[in-house]
Design an enzyme around this catalytic site. Structure first.
Site, PDB file in Angstrom:
ATOM      1  N   ASN A 274       6.300  -1.729  -2.227  1.00  0.00           N
ATOM      2  CA  ASN A 274       7.313  -1.543  -0.976  1.00  0.00           C
ATOM      3  C   ASN A 274       8.497  -0.828  -1.427  1.00  0.00           C
ATOM      4  OD1 ASN A 274       5.440  -3.325   0.258  1.00  0.00           O
ATOM      5  ND2 ASN A 274       6.810  -5.025   0.344  1.00  0.00           N
TER       6      ASN A 274
ATOM      7  N   TYR B 148      15.525  -3.504  -3.294  1.00  0.00           N
ATOM      8  CA  TYR B 148      14.276  -2.635  -3.693  1.00  0.00           C
ATOM      9  C   TYR B 148      14.816  -1.794  -5.156  1.00  0.00           C
ATOM     10  CZ  TYR B 148      12.313   2.030  -3.839  1.00  0.00           C
ATOM     11  OH  TYR B 148      11.718   3.293  -4.167  1.00  0.00           O
TER      12      TYR B 148
ATOM     13  N   GLY C  92      24.061  -0.103   2.576  1.00  0.00           N
ATOM     14  CA  GLY C  92      23.258   0.291   1.480  1.00  0.00           C
ATOM     15  C   GLY C  92      23.144   1.672   1.059  1.00  0.00           C
ATOM     16  N   ASP C  93      23.644   2.540   2.067  1.00  0.00           N
ATOM     17  CA  ASP C  93      23.658   4.026   1.821  1.00  0.00           C
ATOM     18  C   ASP C  93      24.586   4.483   0.711  1.00  0.00           C
ATOM     19  OD1 ASP C  93      21.195   5.035   2.682  1.00  0.00           O
ATOM     20  OD2 ASP C  93      22.047   5.315   4.527  1.00  0.00           O
TER      21      ASP C  93
ATOM     22  N   LEU D  80      14.287  10.856   6.462  1.00  0.00           N
ATOM     23  CA  LEU D  80      15.031  11.928   7.437  1.00  0.00           C
ATOM     24  C   LEU D  80      14.106  12.818   7.782  1.00  0.00           C
ATOM     25  CD1 LEU D  80      17.745  12.586   8.530  1.00  0.00           C
ATOM     26  CD2 LEU D  80      18.260  13.940   6.220  1.00  0.00           C
TER      27      LEU D  80
ATOM     28  N   LYS E 230      12.845  -2.379  -9.047  1.00  0.00           N
ATOM     29  CA  LYS E 230      12.272  -1.368  -9.702  1.00  0.00           C
ATOM     30  C   LYS E 230      12.928  -1.219 -11.125  1.00  0.00           C
ATOM     31  CE  LYS E 230       9.513   1.096  -6.738  1.00  0.00           C
ATOM     32  NZ  LYS E 230       8.386   1.636  -7.218  1.00  0.00           N
TER      33      LYS E 230
HETATM   34  N1  LIG Z   1       9.280   8.488  -0.896  1.00  0.00           N
HETATM   35  C1  LIG Z   1      10.453   8.536  -1.464  1.00  0.00           C
HETATM   36  O1  LIG Z   1      11.425   9.654  -1.441  1.00  0.00           O
HETATM   37  C2  LIG Z   1      10.452   7.705  -2.911  1.00  0.00           C
HETATM   38  C3  LIG Z   1      11.663   8.066  -3.745  1.00  0.00           C
HETATM   39  C4  LIG Z   1      11.618   7.321  -5.031  1.00  0.00           C
HETATM   40  C5  LIG Z   1      10.439   6.376  -5.429  1.00  0.00           C
HETATM   41  N2  LIG Z   1       9.597   6.231  -4.550  1.00  0.00           N
HETATM   42  C6  LIG Z   1       8.432   5.281  -5.266  1.00  0.00           C
HETATM   43  O2  LIG Z   1       7.305   6.035  -5.236  1.00  0.00           O
HETATM   44  C7  LIG Z   1       6.176   5.264  -4.758  1.00  0.00           C
HETATM   45  C8  LIG Z   1       5.407   5.800  -3.649  1.00  0.00           C
HETATM   46  O3  LIG Z   1       6.161   6.081  -2.605  1.00  0.00           O
HETATM   47  P1  LIG Z   1       5.863   6.539  -1.056  1.00  0.00           P
HETATM   48  O4  LIG Z   1       6.884   6.972  -0.390  1.00  0.00           O
HETATM   49  O5  LIG Z   1       4.190   7.452  -1.521  1.00  0.00           O
HETATM   50  O6  LIG Z   1       5.192   5.086  -0.508  1.00  0.00           O
HETATM   51  P2  LIG Z   1       3.821   4.768   0.283  1.00  0.00           P
HETATM   52  O7  LIG Z   1       4.165   3.686   1.154  1.00  0.00           O
HETATM   53  O8  LIG Z   1       3.473   6.198   1.334  1.00  0.00           O
HETATM   54  O9  LIG Z   1       2.823   4.530  -0.524  1.00  0.00           O
HETATM   55  C9  LIG Z   1       2.510   3.364  -1.368  1.00  0.00           C
HETATM   56  C10 LIG Z   1       1.260   2.803  -1.223  1.00  0.00           C
HETATM   57  O10 LIG Z   1       1.089   1.642  -2.009  1.00  0.00           O
HETATM   58  C11 LIG Z   1       0.091   1.245  -1.451  1.00  0.00           C
HETATM   59  N3  LIG Z   1       0.587  -0.519  -1.525  1.00  0.00           N
HETATM   60  C12 LIG Z   1       1.733  -1.031  -1.518  1.00  0.00           C
HETATM   61  N4  LIG Z   1       1.559  -2.321  -2.051  1.00  0.00           N
HETATM   62  C13 LIG Z   1       0.461  -2.579  -2.444  1.00  0.00           C
HETATM   63  C14 LIG Z   1      -0.483  -3.607  -3.191  1.00  0.00           C
HETATM   64  N5  LIG Z   1       0.097  -4.699  -3.565  1.00  0.00           N
HETATM   65  N6  LIG Z   1      -1.445  -3.434  -3.351  1.00  0.00           N
HETATM   66  C15 LIG Z   1      -2.230  -2.005  -3.365  1.00  0.00           C
HETATM   67  N7  LIG Z   1      -1.658  -1.177  -2.662  1.00  0.00           N
HETATM   68  C16 LIG Z   1      -0.284  -1.315  -2.084  1.00  0.00           C
HETATM   69  C17 LIG Z   1       0.492   1.130   0.356  1.00  0.00           C
HETATM   70  O11 LIG Z   1      -0.531   0.931   0.995  1.00  0.00           O
HETATM   71  C18 LIG Z   1       0.490   2.611  -0.063  1.00  0.00           C
HETATM   72  O12 LIG Z   1      -0.249   3.568   0.372  1.00  0.00           O
HETATM   73  C19 LIG Z   1       6.807   3.848  -4.461  1.00  0.00           C
HETATM   74  O13 LIG Z   1       6.737   3.114  -5.721  1.00  0.00           O
HETATM   75  C20 LIG Z   1       8.268   4.123  -3.930  1.00  0.00           C
HETATM   76  O14 LIG Z   1       9.042   3.165  -4.411  1.00  0.00           O
HETATM   77  C21 LIG Z   1       9.481   7.037  -3.595  1.00  0.00           C
HETATM   78  O1  LIG Z   2      17.026   8.757  11.180  1.00  0.00           O
HETATM   79  C1  LIG Z   2      17.701   8.842  10.013  1.00  0.00           C
HETATM   80  C2  LIG Z   2      17.184   8.800   8.619  1.00  0.00           C
HETATM   81  C3  LIG Z   2      17.940   9.020   7.372  1.00  0.00           C
HETATM   82  N1  LIG Z   2      19.292   9.342   7.578  1.00  0.00           N
HETATM   83  C4  LIG Z   2      20.039   9.686   6.279  1.00  0.00           C
HETATM   84  O2  LIG Z   2      19.310  10.571   5.588  1.00  0.00           O
HETATM   85  C5  LIG Z   2      19.340  10.231   4.271  1.00  0.00           C
HETATM   86  C6  LIG Z   2      17.885   9.989   3.702  1.00  0.00           C
HETATM   87  O3  LIG Z   2      17.517   8.977   4.162  1.00  0.00           O
HETATM   88  P1  LIG Z   2      15.580   8.539   3.889  1.00  0.00           P
HETATM   89  O4  LIG Z   2      15.614   7.256   4.458  1.00  0.00           O
HETATM   90  O5  LIG Z   2      15.008   9.839   4.019  1.00  0.00           O
HETATM   91  O6  LIG Z   2      15.768   8.331   2.247  1.00  0.00           O
HETATM   92  P2  LIG Z   2      16.747   7.375   1.284  1.00  0.00           P
HETATM   93  O7  LIG Z   2      17.617   8.260   0.612  1.00  0.00           O
HETATM   94  O8  LIG Z   2      17.189   6.203   2.073  1.00  0.00           O
HETATM   95  O9  LIG Z   2      15.682   6.907   0.185  1.00  0.00           O
HETATM   96  C7  LIG Z   2      14.743   7.545  -0.575  1.00  0.00           C
HETATM   97  O10 LIG Z   2      15.176   7.747  -1.810  1.00  0.00           O
HETATM   98  C8  LIG Z   2      15.779   6.801  -2.414  1.00  0.00           C
HETATM   99  C9  LIG Z   2      16.075   7.307  -3.726  1.00  0.00           C
HETATM  100  O11 LIG Z   2      17.262   8.094  -3.489  1.00  0.00           O
HETATM  101  C10 LIG Z   2      14.553   5.656  -2.553  1.00  0.00           C
HETATM  102  O12 LIG Z   2      13.757   5.731  -3.709  1.00  0.00           O
HETATM  103  C11 LIG Z   2      13.790   5.472  -1.364  1.00  0.00           C
HETATM  104  O13 LIG Z   2      12.595   4.839  -1.582  1.00  0.00           O
HETATM  105  C12 LIG Z   2      13.668   6.829  -0.764  1.00  0.00           C
HETATM  106  O14 LIG Z   2      12.798   6.428   0.690  1.00  0.00           O
HETATM  107  C13 LIG Z   2      20.180   9.113   4.055  1.00  0.00           C
HETATM  108  O15 LIG Z   2      21.594   9.291   4.042  1.00  0.00           O
HETATM  109  C14 LIG Z   2      20.058   8.411   5.491  1.00  0.00           C
HETATM  110  O16 LIG Z   2      21.158   7.614   5.992  1.00  0.00           O
HETATM  111  C15 LIG Z   2      19.647   9.676   9.019  1.00  0.00           C
HETATM  112  O17 LIG Z   2      20.960   9.966   8.965  1.00  0.00           O
HETATM  113  N2  LIG Z   2      18.978   9.332  10.074  1.00  0.00           N
END
Ligand SMILES: NC(=O)c1ccc[n+]([C@@H]2O[C@H](COP(=O)([O-])OP(=O)(O)OC[C@H]3O[C@@H](n4cnc5c(N)ncnc54)[C@H](O)[C@@H]3O)[C@@H](O)[C@H]2O)c1
Ligand SMILES: O=c1ccn([C@@H]2O[C@H](COP(=O)(O)OP(=O)(O)O[C@H]3O[C@H](CO)[C@H](O)[C@H](O)[C@H]3O)[C@@H](O)[C@H]2O)c(=O)[nH]1
Length: 328
Positions: free
Chosen positions: A75, A140, A283-284, A189, A144
């Site tokens: 998550n 979160y 939390g931002d 975003l 991690k």
């Molecule tokens: N998206 C980002 O900007 C970002 C930034 C930093 C780190 N991450 C990390 O990268 C990873 C992937 O992120 P994402 O954006 O692709 O997320 P996502 O939600 O698209 O992908 C996560 C996948 O894991 C699966 N999953 C979750 N819990 C599970 C469980 N218990 N068993 C089996 N499957 C499960 C979900 O169904 C999903 O397909 C995550 O660990 C997230 O914390 C993402």
């Molecule tokens: O509707 C929106 C959505 C986001 N934001 C802003 O846009 C920026 C980026 O927000 P995101 O939600 O796209 O991404 P986050 O920075 O919150 O988080 C992402 O990057 C993080 C690491 O930097 C974590 O790993 C997290 O899983 C991943 O989703 C933030 O300042 C947020 O406040 C807005 O202003 N409006």
């Protein structure tokens, strides 16, 4: 030999699985599809199961010659984690614990783990180095960081080698448009701005414009999802060659404010994209920008799409072709 990709039906996992296959690797995916999509899994076997199901892990490790694991399943929403911390400890920490336990039992000794910039919390200096303090400001990031520490001790005790990749803000999509980002509900975003461009939302809400940044909105470091995929492949190669654990930041080293991102989206989409200022989101941190020197030097990582215009163009290409997400 095959690579087990947990969370491989999700956003970053599916792009990485595709990249690995294009490099000639055999990939097996485990995903419970709670957030992921079957349609994002191309040309490989999908086990639809929860990571915490020990029997299924036993079955996978017995049925395939798994050389290493890339672990995305988690998550990952900051705000949600503040409201439901126990869910995050359960899925992220217990899920990873179960996986690591089964890897040790089955003698699988290499893992690449999806960590995050959220492990740092409010940064003391910019750009952020891997050696900077890690003081997460939400559950979160805490979960991690706990997993990173579990992996460090598992290395000492069992010789399980790990690479923890701390991604900054993942964005973009497969340049060929085969797969992309589809979260319901969407909270990131760039896809939200593109939903405004598609006429699916009235406006984009800018969460606060009173931060200590140039234009008052939050600054983030956006990294192309395919460049993240490349880094996972290189991390596996490094583990095979050196058998050494490590932690690496992954970002472009350039910050863009929320307002700047909206402006770039207006240029790419040629749509008006109305924006309104709202309250800060809890939390931002104001600014998160990575130093990725270590990954460049030690993994020979070279981002192919560092330009924000290109990152957003690839996302836009996907969202235009799939306005309601994956076609079921
Ligand atoms: N998206 C980002 O900007 C970002 C930034 C930093 C780190 N991450 C990390 O990268 C990873 C992937 O992120 P994402 O954006 O692709 O997320 P996502 O939600 O698209 O992908 C996560 C996948 O894991 C699966 N999953 C979750 N819990 C599970 C469980 N218990 N068993 C089996 N499957 C499960 C979900 O169904 C999903 O397909 C995550 O660990 C997230 O914390 C993402
Ligand atoms: O509707 C929106 C959505 C986001 N934001 C802003 O846009 C920026 C980026 O927000 P995101 O939600 O796209 O991404 P986050 O920075 O919150 O988080 C992402 O990057 C993080 C690491 O930097 C974590 O790993 C997290 O899983 C991943 O989703 C933030 O300042 C947020 O406040 C807005 O202003 N409006």
């Amino acid at each position: 030999m095959a690579i087990l990709v947990t969370g491989g039906a999700g956003y970053i996992g599916s792009h990485t699985a595709l990249y690995l296959q294009e490099k000639g690797e055999e990939v097996i995916i485990l995903d419970n599809l709670e957030k992921g999509h079957e349609e994002a899994v191309l040309g490989t076997k999908l086990y639809r199961s929860d990571l915490r199901n020990e029997d299924v892990l036993d079955e996978i490790f017995r049925a395939h010659h798994i050389s290493s694991v890339i672990h995305f399943a988690a998550n990952s929403l900051v705000g949600e984690s503040v409201e439901q911390p126990l869910e995050y400890y359960d899925n992220n920490v217990i899920g990873s614990y179960t996986l690591v336990k089964k890897m040790v039992e089955h003698g699988v000794k290499k893992i690449v783990f999806s960590s995050t910039a959220a492990t740092y919390g409010e940064p003391k200096s910019i750009p952020i180095l891997e050696s900077d303090p890690t003081i997460p400001t939400n559950p979160y990031g805490e979960t991690k960081l706990a997993i990173e520490k579990m992996l460090k001790w598992a290395d000492e005790a069992y010789g399980l080698k790990s690479v923890c990749l701390r991604y900054f803000n993942a964005a973009g999509a497969d340049p060929l448009g085969r797969i992309g980002e589809d979260h319901t509900p969407e909270s990131h975003l760039i896809p939200i701005i593109l939903q405004v461009a598609l006429g699916q939302r009235e406006n984009i809400k800018i969460f606060g414009d009173d931060y200590q940044t140039e234009d008052g909105s939050c600054v983030r470091d956006y990294i192309h999802v395919m460049d993240l995929a490349q880094a996972h492949y290189l991390a596996l190669k490094k583990l095979e060659e050196t058998n050494e654990s490590g932690i690496y930041n992954l970002g472009n080293g350039t910050g863009f404010s929320v307002k700047q991102v909206i402006e770039v989206c207006r240029t790419i989409t040629e749509k008006e994209i109305p924006a309104v200022i709202t309250e800060r989101r809890a939390g931002d941190p104001a600014t998160l920008i990575a130093s990725s020197q270590k990954a460049k030097e030690q993994l020979q990582w070279e981002p192919q799409y560092p330009n924000l215009e290109e990152i957003i163009s690839h996302a836009w290409y996907w969202h235009q072709a799939n306005p309601s997400g994956y076609k079921k």
